[in-house]
Design a protein around this motif. Structure first.
Motif, PDB file in Angstrom:
ATOM      1  N   VAL A  66       9.417  12.250  -8.407  1.00 55.50           N
ATOM      2  CA  VAL A  66       9.075  11.574  -7.132  1.00 55.50           C
ATOM      3  C   VAL A  66       8.071  10.445  -7.707  1.00 55.50           C
ATOM      4  CG1 VAL A  66       8.420  11.300  -4.482  1.00 55.50           C
ATOM      5  CG2 VAL A  66      10.421  13.136  -6.319  1.00 55.50           C
ATOM      6  N   ASP A  67       6.617  10.863  -7.557  1.00 56.50           N
ATOM      7  CA  ASP A  67       5.563  10.635  -7.705  1.00 56.50           C
ATOM      8  C   ASP A  67       6.099   9.249  -8.834  1.00 56.50           C
ATOM      9  OD1 ASP A  67       4.116  11.267  -5.839  1.00 56.50           O
ATOM     10  OD2 ASP A  67       3.350  12.768  -7.442  1.00 56.50           O
ATOM     11  N   LYS A  68       5.948   9.788 -10.191  1.00 55.93           N
ATOM     12  CA  LYS A  68       6.259   8.732 -10.775  1.00 55.93           C
ATOM     13  C   LYS A  68       7.728   7.414 -10.558  1.00 55.93           C
ATOM     14  CE  LYS A  68       7.778  10.294 -15.175  1.00 55.93           C
ATOM     15  NZ  LYS A  68       8.431  10.891 -16.127  1.00 55.93           N
ATOM     16  N   THR A  69       8.952   8.106  -9.892  1.00 53.65           N
ATOM     17  CA  THR A  69       9.726   7.349  -9.074  1.00 53.65           C
ATOM     18  C   THR A  69       8.978   5.882  -7.940  1.00 53.65           C
ATOM     19  OG1 THR A  69      11.228   8.320  -9.394  1.00 53.65           O
ATOM     20  CG2 THR A  69      11.664   6.383  -8.545  1.00 53.65           C
ATOM     21  N   ILE A  70       7.605   6.585  -7.250  1.00 54.40           N
ATOM     22  CA  ILE A  70       7.109   5.843  -6.624  1.00 54.40           C
ATOM     23  C   ILE A  70       6.199   4.751  -6.847  1.00 54.40           C
ATOM     24  CG2 ILE A  70       4.947   5.967  -4.615  1.00 54.40           C
ATOM     25  CD1 ILE A  70       6.977   8.079  -3.227  1.00 54.40           C
ATOM     26  N   LEU A  71       5.723   5.142  -8.090  1.00 53.67           N
ATOM     27  CA  LEU A  71       4.871   4.301  -9.108  1.00 53.67           C
ATOM     28  C   LEU A  71       5.700   3.167  -9.491  1.00 53.67           C
ATOM     29  CD1 LEU A  71       2.040   6.623 -10.681  1.00 53.67           C
ATOM     30  CD2 LEU A  71       1.358   4.484  -8.926  1.00 53.67           C
ATOM     31  N   LYS A  72       6.749   3.196 -10.101  1.00 53.52           N
ATOM     32  CA  LYS A  72       7.795   2.370 -10.890  1.00 53.52           C
ATOM     33  C   LYS A  72       8.068   1.381  -9.040  1.00 53.52           C
ATOM     34  CE  LYS A  72      11.816   2.022 -13.558  1.00 53.52           C
ATOM     35  NZ  LYS A  72      12.851   2.646 -14.932  1.00 53.52           N
ATOM     36  N   ILE A  73       8.615   1.887  -7.964  1.00 53.32           N
ATOM     37  CA  ILE A  73       9.245   0.817  -8.163  1.00 53.32           C
ATOM     38  C   ILE A  73       7.810   0.385  -7.241  1.00 53.32           C
ATOM     39  CG2 ILE A  73       9.563   1.102  -5.422  1.00 53.32           C
ATOM     40  CD1 ILE A  73      10.939   3.604  -5.343  1.00 53.32           C
ATOM     41  N   ASN A  74       6.569   0.712  -6.634  1.00 54.85           N
ATOM     42  CA  ASN A  74       5.974  -0.662  -6.501  1.00 54.85           C
ATOM     43  C   ASN A  74       5.853  -0.915  -7.391  1.00 54.85           C
ATOM     44  OD1 ASN A  74       5.465   1.221  -4.187  1.00 54.85           O
ATOM     45  ND2 ASN A  74       3.726   2.722  -4.263  1.00 54.85           N
ATOM     46  N   ARG A  75       5.337  -1.328  -8.837  1.00 54.85           N
ATOM     47  CA  ARG A  75       5.221  -1.927  -9.822  1.00 54.85           C
ATOM     48  C   ARG A  75       5.896  -2.752 -10.115  1.00 54.85           C
ATOM     49  NH1 ARG A  75       5.888   0.900 -14.670  1.00 54.85           N
ATOM     50  NH2 ARG A  75       4.609   2.294 -13.952  1.00 54.85           N
ATOM     51  N   LEU A  76       7.365  -2.378  -9.839  1.00 48.54           N
ATOM     52  CA  LEU A  76       8.316  -3.462  -9.915  1.00 48.54           C
ATOM     53  C   LEU A  76       8.595  -4.412  -8.746  1.00 48.54           C
ATOM     54  CD1 LEU A  76      11.451  -1.438 -11.460  1.00 48.54           C
ATOM     55  CD2 LEU A  76      10.294  -2.960 -12.286  1.00 48.54           C
ATOM     56  N   GLU A  77       8.145  -3.869  -7.456  1.00 49.15           N
ATOM     57  CA  GLU A  77       7.941  -5.208  -6.504  1.00 49.15           C
ATOM     58  C   GLU A  77       6.777  -6.150  -6.854  1.00 49.15           C
ATOM     59  OE1 GLU A  77       7.076  -2.545  -2.637  1.00 49.15           O
ATOM     60  OE2 GLU A  77       9.143  -1.941  -2.559  1.00 49.15           O
ATOM     61  N   GLN A  78       5.773  -5.674  -6.814  1.00 45.85           N
ATOM     62  CA  GLN A  78       4.456  -6.900  -7.435  1.00 45.85           C
ATOM     63  C   GLN A  78       5.115  -7.601  -8.086  1.00 45.85           C
ATOM     64  OE1 GLN A  78       1.745  -6.652  -6.095  1.00 45.85           O
ATOM     65  NE2 GLN A  78       1.066  -8.521  -6.557  1.00 45.85           N
ATOM     66  N   GLU A  79       6.388  -7.321  -9.545  1.00 47.17           N
ATOM     67  CA  GLU A  79       6.503  -7.472 -10.069  1.00 47.17           C
ATOM     68  C   GLU A  79       7.473  -9.469  -9.245  1.00 47.17           C
ATOM     69  OE1 GLU A  79       9.073  -8.314 -15.012  1.00 47.17           O
ATOM     70  OE2 GLU A  79       7.849  -5.999 -13.075  1.00 47.17           O
ATOM     71  N   VAL A  80       8.165  -8.430  -8.749  1.00 48.40           N
ATOM     72  CA  VAL A  80       9.172  -9.640  -7.753  1.00 48.40           C
ATOM     73  C   VAL A  80       8.884 -10.627  -7.115  1.00 48.40           C
ATOM     74  CG1 VAL A  80      10.887  -9.639  -6.052  1.00 48.40           C
ATOM     75  CG2 VAL A  80      11.312  -7.600  -7.456  1.00 48.40           C
ATOM     76  N   GLU A  81       7.105  -9.738  -6.497  1.00 49.12           N
ATOM     77  CA  GLU A  81       6.734 -10.494  -5.675  1.00 49.12           C
ATOM     78  C   GLU A  81       5.738 -12.089  -6.715  1.00 49.12           C
ATOM     79  OE1 GLU A  81       2.912 -10.202  -2.988  1.00 49.12           O
ATOM     80  OE2 GLU A  81       4.062  -8.844  -2.859  1.00 49.12           O
ATOM     81  N   ASP A  82       5.669 -11.603  -7.636  1.00 53.34           N
ATOM     82  CA  ASP A  82       4.853 -12.794  -8.341  1.00 53.34           C
ATOM     83  C   ASP A  82       6.062 -13.717  -9.360  1.00 53.34           C
ATOM     84  OD1 ASP A  82       2.042 -11.667  -8.330  1.00 53.34           O
ATOM     85  OD2 ASP A  82       2.682 -10.640 -10.003  1.00 53.34           O
TER      86      ASP A  82
END
Length: 125
Positions: free
Chosen positions: A64-80
């Motif tokens: 779950v921790d790894k998935t949450i980190l991946k989601i946060n990373r992807l959200e930042q990439e989508v924002e960029d």
């Protein structure tokens, strides 16, 4: 000089009074009586079951921790990427204006037509 005997006695008394958690636990639950005849096999399935549950729980927490980190990373990439898209779209809108196109085509020695376009109509016989 004289010896300081009172201080040494008080430190040894404090050490004797202070007991840790496991020493108190050992006084309450006597392991010598439990393990006198060997390891009690009747508790082994419960111990294995709880161990398996703990391992599953720890693994799931890491997942779950790894998935949450991946989601946060992807959200930042989508924002960029969204910001890049909006910038590109604004530049395209500016460059596609008639005045901008006329400026860019002027270097090719082309000019705008002063006459409006006309419509060709076919008449059927």
């Amino acid at each position: 000089m004289s010896k300081n005997t009172n201080k040494a006695k008080s430190q040894s008394n404090k050490a004797a009074k202070k007991q840790g958690f496991f020493s108190r636990f050992e006084q309450v639950v006597s392991f010598e009586t439990v393990f006198r005849d060997g390891l009690p096999v009747k508790f082994l399935p419960y111990i294995l079951f709880y161990t398996a549950i703990c391992i599953f729980y720890i693994g799931h927490t890491h997942y779950v921790d790894k998935t949450i980190l991946k989601i946060n990373r992807l959200e930042q990439e989508v924002e960029d990427l969204r910001a890049d898209f909006q910038t590109s779209q604004a530049e395209y809108k500016i460059q596609s204006k008639q005045s901008e196109v006329a400026k860019r085509v002027k270097a090719l020695k082309l000019k705008e037509s002063d006459e409006p376009p006309y419509k060709i109509e076919l008449t059927e016989k």
